[in-house]
Design a protein around this motif. Structure first.
Motif, mmCIF file in Angstrom:
data_model
loop_
_atom_site.group_PDB
_atom_site.id
_atom_site.type_symbol
_atom_site.label_atom_id
_atom_site.label_comp_id
_atom_site.label_asym_id
_atom_site.label_seq_id
_atom_site.Cartn_x
_atom_site.Cartn_y
_atom_site.Cartn_z
ATOM 1 N N PRO B 61 -23.090 7.142 -36.972
ATOM 2 C CA PRO B 61 -23.711 6.899 -38.285
ATOM 3 C C PRO B 61 -24.270 8.175 -38.920
ATOM 4 C CG PRO B 61 -24.399 5.231 -36.709
ATOM 5 C CD PRO B 61 -23.650 6.263 -35.937
ATOM 6 N N ARG B 62 -24.888 9.039 -38.092
ATOM 7 C CA ARG B 62 -25.422 10.288 -38.656
ATOM 8 C C ARG B 62 -24.298 11.128 -39.250
ATOM 9 N NH1 ARG B 62 -25.781 15.731 -37.628
ATOM 10 N NH2 ARG B 62 -27.755 16.766 -38.164
ATOM 11 N N GLU B 63 -23.205 11.256 -38.501
ATOM 12 C CA GLU B 63 -22.111 12.115 -38.969
ATOM 13 C C GLU B 63 -21.400 11.490 -40.163
ATOM 14 O OE1 GLU B 63 -22.100 15.054 -37.999
ATOM 15 O OE2 GLU B 63 -23.528 14.709 -36.381
ATOM 16 N N LEU B 64 -21.355 10.160 -40.200
ATOM 17 C CA LEU B 64 -20.721 9.491 -41.339
ATOM 18 C C LEU B 64 -21.498 9.823 -42.625
ATOM 19 C CD1 LEU B 64 -18.389 7.607 -42.044
ATOM 20 C CD2 LEU B 64 -19.936 5.670 -41.817
ATOM 21 N N ASP B 65 -22.815 9.835 -42.542
ATOM 22 C CA ASP B 65 -23.609 10.164 -43.729
ATOM 23 C C ASP B 65 -23.418 11.617 -44.147
ATOM 24 O OD1 ASP B 65 -24.454 7.641 -44.038
ATOM 25 O OD2 ASP B 65 -26.515 7.955 -43.392
ATOM 26 N N PHE B 106 -29.564 5.626 -40.939
ATOM 27 C CA PHE B 106 -28.307 6.152 -41.469
ATOM 28 C C PHE B 106 -27.457 5.039 -42.066
ATOM 29 C CE2 PHE B 106 -29.346 9.260 -38.058
ATOM 30 C CZ PHE B 106 -29.542 10.350 -38.895
ATOM 31 N N ASN B 107 -26.721 5.364 -43.101
ATOM 32 C CA ASN B 107 -25.800 4.449 -43.805
ATOM 33 C C ASN B 107 -26.536 3.416 -44.653
ATOM 34 O OD1 ASN B 107 -24.066 5.818 -42.114
ATOM 35 N ND2 ASN B 107 -23.754 4.102 -40.737
ATOM 36 N N THR B 144 -28.800 11.485 -45.053
ATOM 37 C CA THR B 144 -28.665 10.024 -45.006
ATOM 38 C C THR B 144 -27.955 9.548 -46.262
ATOM 39 O OG1 THR B 144 -30.782 9.769 -46.128
ATOM 40 C CG2 THR B 144 -30.810 9.671 -43.723
ATOM 41 N N THR B 145 -27.458 8.303 -46.240
ATOM 42 C CA THR B 145 -26.985 7.692 -47.477
ATOM 43 C C THR B 145 -27.650 6.324 -47.624
ATOM 44 O OG1 THR B 145 -25.053 6.603 -46.522
ATOM 45 C CG2 THR B 145 -24.752 8.861 -47.294
ATOM 46 N N LEU B 146 -27.653 5.827 -48.854
ATOM 47 C CA LEU B 146 -28.457 4.655 -49.185
ATOM 48 C C LEU B 146 -27.667 3.355 -49.136
ATOM 49 C CD1 LEU B 146 -30.243 6.159 -52.316
ATOM 50 C CD2 LEU B 146 -30.933 6.319 -49.937
ATOM 51 N N GLY B 147 -26.435 3.389 -48.655
ATOM 52 C CA GLY B 147 -25.618 2.171 -48.627
ATOM 53 C C GLY B 147 -24.859 1.998 -49.925
#
Lengths: 401, 401
Positions: B61-65, B106-107, B144-147
């Motif tokens: 999840p961290r790397e996806l963001d 994350f995500n 991070t991303t907010l979804g």
């Protein structure tokens, strides 16, 4: 601890990224700690530049760096994911997170500092950090990039700061006596000195970025160039060749087609004009090379070379500074290539220049200019003579197989 | 000062980005100061997710963001370039530069703070700042991303913090009584209340993200939804409708196909089993909706709906918590859609539920479950009945042209 760098062609696809992760895993399994610096995937940087040129004829340098920096962030995140997937808890870091600060000269920034404590702290807890190459941030927090080949510079700078070795991986298995794509008999070198590598990089060899070699030399970083795709032995870049190794006169030859030759015909006779010209060019930060003058029918003509990218600015400067005089004209020729031979052995071997020149002459190749330093000789030739010149030099200095 | 947000389809190509820059220029020429929040270009986020899934089956999840955040950085840099090109010295800012801090989930991170002084200082010197939507950084510096739909949230949060209005631009010219792509007669609303918008967004309307509406309501942000591609009047999202406007019973209808219906047949009779089941689901953070039980031949069957994404986790939980009992089985049905009618007018108009149900019944549409709140009624119907149900409700509540 070791710094590794993987270039764009090594991480061009998801599959190749997984391949790189596999290689890293082998090293981690041996107990090594790695900081892995990555470039943007394949031709990403070029695609982003093309996109920028679609929205702006002359993209803002600050915004261009903001744009280009995303390329390395994509690769670093993907490589960290691939490693996590293989059970190695890697983390990716960008320039903000690493405190990799640079000067504010967008598109061509220079590294000033690096927050080593953060990096060290993270490496105590895990074996691999993946770091975005090519990018930095100014002390004010603007994103910068280090210029073409900047990821090499990032990697060597991190290695220098950490006092550890640096391995540069690409699709080329090392440093060759000559570009193997152009001269089939080119030989891979086991060793090359910093000074030779610096000359070769500056003179067109693409295997290592010259600024990276400069930093490696300055901080005596153990530098190694190898292939991402094989375990074949690569090239060590060292301070001086091992004593048991016979010192060749010429270690490598290379070509640089990124050259424009300018000719100012009927140059005004006044010393003032010449002085205004070179002062003007120096003020523009233009590197002028291979200067020569020819006298003909009572007129003198001046020729010199500049790198392609500066050509427009140079032409503008020439027209500006020579405006007070009349009767002269300026022309340009991009159909030229600089052919160079490099070797620390030249220092102690007399007559290398003579061998260089006669090798080209014997093949009927015209030299439009020459320039030399302690460890290199360069000649400007027409583009169509480039390959023949390379082959003549490979033969003359025994650089083939 | 005004916050604007442009969605992915508004900035899908270099040409569209230049179009957005033109619109911004018109506003700047009128003397306005703008903070412009942008999404990733077109389908970039989906492409990046696909790339991630090529390197890892379950991306970190961290790397996806870290990966996804690059999409918005690309757009913001390009838009700032386009503006500079038109003579407007805009600057792009990412979450690091803006101090846009979030929680560490994350995500799906939530915004905690924003460095307003930096933003204000920059806006004193220039008219436009372009800001990456969707992304943040944790206090520790992780990206991070907010979804999904997070750029709406970024825009409204910045507007709330600055105490200024927020304009959300997309390819849809406002909020409609119904999805105009599905029901041709759908009418655009001039006004809609926060509460209605919140229900509509939560129930599947894609024009605004529900978290953005929540923040807008909480901080009374003036919110406007309009089209990027026309000057047609859009929709104002307000606290309560203007008094002169007749309050409709139902303001809009919407569908949500992101639903899975689970049926547990021959549910164990013990209250313990039922309690274990819902406690287990609650502990997993699963939202369970439209619960109903049917008794048949001395057995009871339980059905409920969950959102598609949680389905696997829910099935696992059901099997775990009901393991001590025997004789039951669980089945799933994704071929369902939730149809909802929303309107603050429902509060004061009795019999809306009866009208809703009979409108569907008259068309022979089976309702697999219903749920109501003060201002909405929802029914679960088979996917193939979705459009007919929408049309029946549009007709019943006079939502067409």
């Amino acid at each position: 601890m070791i710094v590794q760098k993987y270039g764009g062609s090594s991480v061009a696809t998801a599959e190749k990224i997984r391949g790189v992760a596999e290689r890293i895993k082998q090293r981690v399994d041996r107990g090594e700690k790695l900081v892995v610096v990555v470039s943007a995937m394949g031709k990403t940087t070029n695609s982003l530049i093309a996109l920028a040129e679609q929205v702006s004829q002359e993209p803002s340098p600050r915004e261009l760096d903001m744009l280009l920096a995303t390329g390395e962030q994509v690769t670093s995140a993907l490589l960290a994911m691939a490693l996590c997937d293989m059970g190695i808890p890697a983390l990716s870091y960008n320039a903000f997170q690493l405190g990799l600060t640079t000067t504010g000269s967008f598109n061509n920034a220079r590294i000033m500092d690096l927050n080593l404590s953060r990096l060290r702290m993270q490496l105590e807890r895990r074996s691999v950090l993946v770091v975005t190459g090519f990018q930095g941030v100014t002390p004010e927090g603007d994103v910068t990039t280090l210029g073409r080949g900047g990821s090499d510079t990032s990697a060597v700078a991190i290695a220098a700061k950490c006092g550890c070795p640096c391995e540069i991986y690409s699709d080329v298995p090392g440093v060759f006596t000559c570009d193997p794509n152009r001269v089939p008999g080119a030989r891979k070198l086991d060793y090359i000195t910093y000074d030779e590598m610096l000359e070769l990089s500056s003179l067109g060899a693409k295997v290592l970025h010259s600024r990276a070699v400069e930093i490696a030399k300055k901080y005596s970083v153990d530098l190694y160039c190898g292939s991402t795709f094989s375990d074949e032995r690569g090239t060590c870049v060292v301070n001086s060749l091992p004593e048991w190794l016979e010192q060749p006169v010429v270690s490598g030859v290379t070509t640089d087609s990124n050259q424009t030759r300018l000719t100012i015909s009927r140059l005004p006779r006044s010393m003032e004009a010449l002085s205004a010209l070179f002062t003007g060019l120096a003020e523009q930060g233009v590197n002028v090379d291979m200067i020569s003058t020819v006298n003909e029918n009572g007129h003198s003509h001046l020729t010199f070379t500049v790198v392609d990218a500066t050509e427009k600015a140079v032409l503008r400067t020439v027209r500006d500074v020579l405006a007070p005089w009349e009767g002269w004209s300026v022309s340009e020729d991009r159909n030229v290539v600089k052919v160079s031979a490099v070797g620390v052995g030249m220092k102690s071997a007399p007559g290398v220049a003579a061998r260089f020149i006669s090798a080209l002459s014997r093949k009927g190749i015209a030299m439009l200019g020459t320039t030399t330093s302690e460890i290199k000789i360069s000649a400007l030739v027409a583009t169509e003579d480039g390959n023949a010149a390379l082959r003549a030099l490979v033969e003359e200095f025994g650089l083939g197989e």
